[in-house]
Scaffold this active site. Structure first.
Site, PDB file in Angstrom:
ATOM      1  N   ALA A  28     -11.716   2.461   4.192  1.00 30.51           N
ATOM      2  CA  ALA A  28     -10.724   1.585   3.567  1.00 30.51           C
ATOM      3  C   ALA A  28      -9.909   2.328   2.502  1.00 30.51           C
ATOM      4  O   ALA A  28     -10.153   3.498   2.183  1.00 30.51           O
ATOM      5  CB  ALA A  28     -11.422   0.377   2.964  1.00 30.51           C
ATOM      6  N   HIS A  29      -8.954   1.601   1.935  1.00 32.83           N
ATOM      7  CA  HIS A  29      -8.020   2.221   0.984  1.00 32.83           C
ATOM      8  C   HIS A  29      -8.728   2.720  -0.277  1.00 32.83           C
ATOM      9  O   HIS A  29      -9.660   2.128  -0.785  1.00 32.83           O
ATOM     10  CB  HIS A  29      -6.879   1.261   0.614  1.00 32.83           C
ATOM     11  CG  HIS A  29      -7.315  -0.049   0.040  1.00 32.83           C
ATOM     12  ND1 HIS A  29      -6.453  -1.095  -0.136  1.00 32.83           N
ATOM     13  CD2 HIS A  29      -8.515  -0.495  -0.386  1.00 32.83           C
ATOM     14  CE1 HIS A  29      -7.101  -2.122  -0.665  1.00 32.83           C
ATOM     15  NE2 HIS A  29      -8.346  -1.770  -0.818  1.00 32.83           N
ATOM     16  N   ASN A  30      -8.268   3.874  -0.746  1.00 31.86           N
ATOM     17  CA  ASN A  30      -8.726   4.522  -1.979  1.00 31.86           C
ATOM     18  C   ASN A  30     -10.184   4.976  -1.943  1.00 31.86           C
ATOM     19  O   ASN A  30     -10.760   5.321  -2.973  1.00 31.86           O
ATOM     20  CB  ASN A  30      -8.504   3.614  -3.181  1.00 31.86           C
ATOM     21  CG  ASN A  30      -7.033   3.445  -3.517  1.00 31.86           C
ATOM     22  OD1 ASN A  30      -6.399   2.481  -3.094  1.00 31.86           O
ATOM     23  ND2 ASN A  30      -6.459   4.406  -4.240  1.00 31.86           N
ATOM     24  N   GLN A  55       0.860  -1.181   0.000  1.00 31.02           N
ATOM     25  CA  GLN A  55       0.000   0.000   0.000  1.00 31.02           C
ATOM     26  C   GLN A  55       0.900   1.236   0.000  1.00 31.02           C
ATOM     27  O   GLN A  55       1.416   1.647   1.032  1.00 31.02           O
ATOM     28  CB  GLN A  55      -0.916  -0.019   1.218  1.00 31.02           C
ATOM     29  CG  GLN A  55      -1.693  -1.321   1.380  1.00 31.02           C
ATOM     30  CD  GLN A  55      -2.769  -1.501   0.335  1.00 31.02           C
ATOM     31  OE1 GLN A  55      -3.761  -0.761   0.309  1.00 31.02           O
ATOM     32  NE2 GLN A  55      -2.596  -2.473  -0.553  1.00 31.02           N
TER      33      GLN A  55
END
Length: 346
Positions: free
Chosen positions: A241-243, A200
């Site tokens: 969460a990511h993005n 990440q």
């Protein structure tokens, strides 16, 4: 500090009914307030406390004006909740501000910190390449990773962890023990079904006037940025969460979670314990009721309820039948038997 009812009324553009010189020296809930504590009534659910309260000065919404009685002092305003919020903000602004660098702390030599109004609490760490604006308050046991940028007037409460390369705007509040920029939940199975970690490498960008509640987690992007836009307010214990991209002026209540790469628009209201699956597009001015599960794209202005969530109005209509579903099944079974019997007899 002590004020008179008239001084308070002048601050919030209220109309006095009763004794203008009645003193006030604190705040209290209507059901618990002491005689010299100011309270308010803005919701009819608390109307029955009006006769019981010990408070001698009560801010009251205009719609309850007919409930005003003798023996107490009332300040009549258009909206009591807005008025009390205004007073609480004024009161908070008068409180002493923390300043200076406490010890022990650790500050990298090349960190750029504007000293005006700066506060750093004990056992906090500021890493290499960090840039910090004016009037920033960083409470004890905070970790600031490498190359983090923090804008003016931001407050970071105890125990917060901010990973490297995070960008935080002005007037941001991050409540205790939140984690900003930890690795997103990224794994890819290989040919044997073994999950391998996907690095990440992105960051998190938090724009101006955002508030993040206690024990919340905002994951760094796989690539690019996880984005929380201007004015959005996150409650306690929220997972982003990511993005994920969350637009301007959203409110999201406690224990909600948004899965990776979902994009949420502006001016939305999301209730507690709502789950939003990944890679969705959520529009603007949407309301999602508590404990709903959103697993599809949502158009502007929709009101959702249920899991999986659908139109709140349709859900409420359907719920009437949900409660009687076993009885409905019994009736259908009886009708089927009756039809079979008639067909057989005929």
């Amino acid at each position: 500090m002590e004020f008179t009812a008239q001084q308070i009324a002048d601050l919030i553009n209220g109309q006095i009914v009763g004794e203008p010189e009645q003193p006030v020296s604190g705040f209290g809930k209507i059901q618990e307030a002491k005689p010299q504590e100011l309270t308010f009534l803005g919701n009819d659910k608390y109307l029955h406390f009006l006769k019981e309260t010990n408070s001698q000065v009560i801010i009251i919404s205009k719609k309850f004006k007919k409930e005003v009685t003798t023996g107490k002092t009332f300040i009549i305003v258009e909206d009591a909740y807005q008025a009390i919020t205004q007073l609480l903000q004024m009161y908070e602004s008068l409180q002493p501000k923390k300043n200076g660098i406490m010890q022990p702390t650790s500050i990298a030599e090349n960190a750029q910190i504007k000293e005006k109004g700066f506060y750093l609490g004990e056992f906090s760490v500021i890493s290499s390449g960090v840039k910090i604006g004016e009037n920033v308050k960083i409470y004890p046991q905070v970790y600031i990773g490498e190359n983090v940028e923090i804008g003016d007037n931001t407050i970071i409460y105890p125990g917060v962890k901010i990973y490297e390369n995070i960008k935080i705007g002005r007037n941001v509040i991050i409540q205790s023990n939140s984690v900003i920029g930890c690795e997103g939940f990224g794994y890819q199975p290989d040919e044997n079904g073994v999950f391998k970690k996907v690095p990440q490498l992105g960051n998190v960008i938090i724009e101006n006037d955002v508030e993040i509640g206690a024990c919340s987690t905002i994951d760094r992007a796989t690539m690019g940025s996880t984005l929380i836009k201007e004015g959005t307010k996150l409650d306690n214990q929220i997972q982003i969460a990511h993005n994920v991209e969350i637009g301007r002026h959203n409110v999201i209540a406690a224990q909600s979670g948004v899965a990776g790469s979902t994009k949420i628009g502006h001016h939305n209201m999301i209730g507690g314990q709502v789950g939003v699956t990944g890679h969705l597009k959520i529009g603007n001015k949407i309301q999602v009721q508590a404990q709903s599960g959103v697993n599809h794209d949502v158009k502007d202005g929709e009101k959702l309820y249920g899991s999986p969530a659908f139109s709140a109005m349709d859900f409420r209509k359907s719920y009437v039948h949900f409660k009687n579903f076993s009885k409905i099944v019994q009736r259908v079974n009886k009708l089927e038997k009756l039809i079979k019997k008639e067909n057989h007899d005929g």
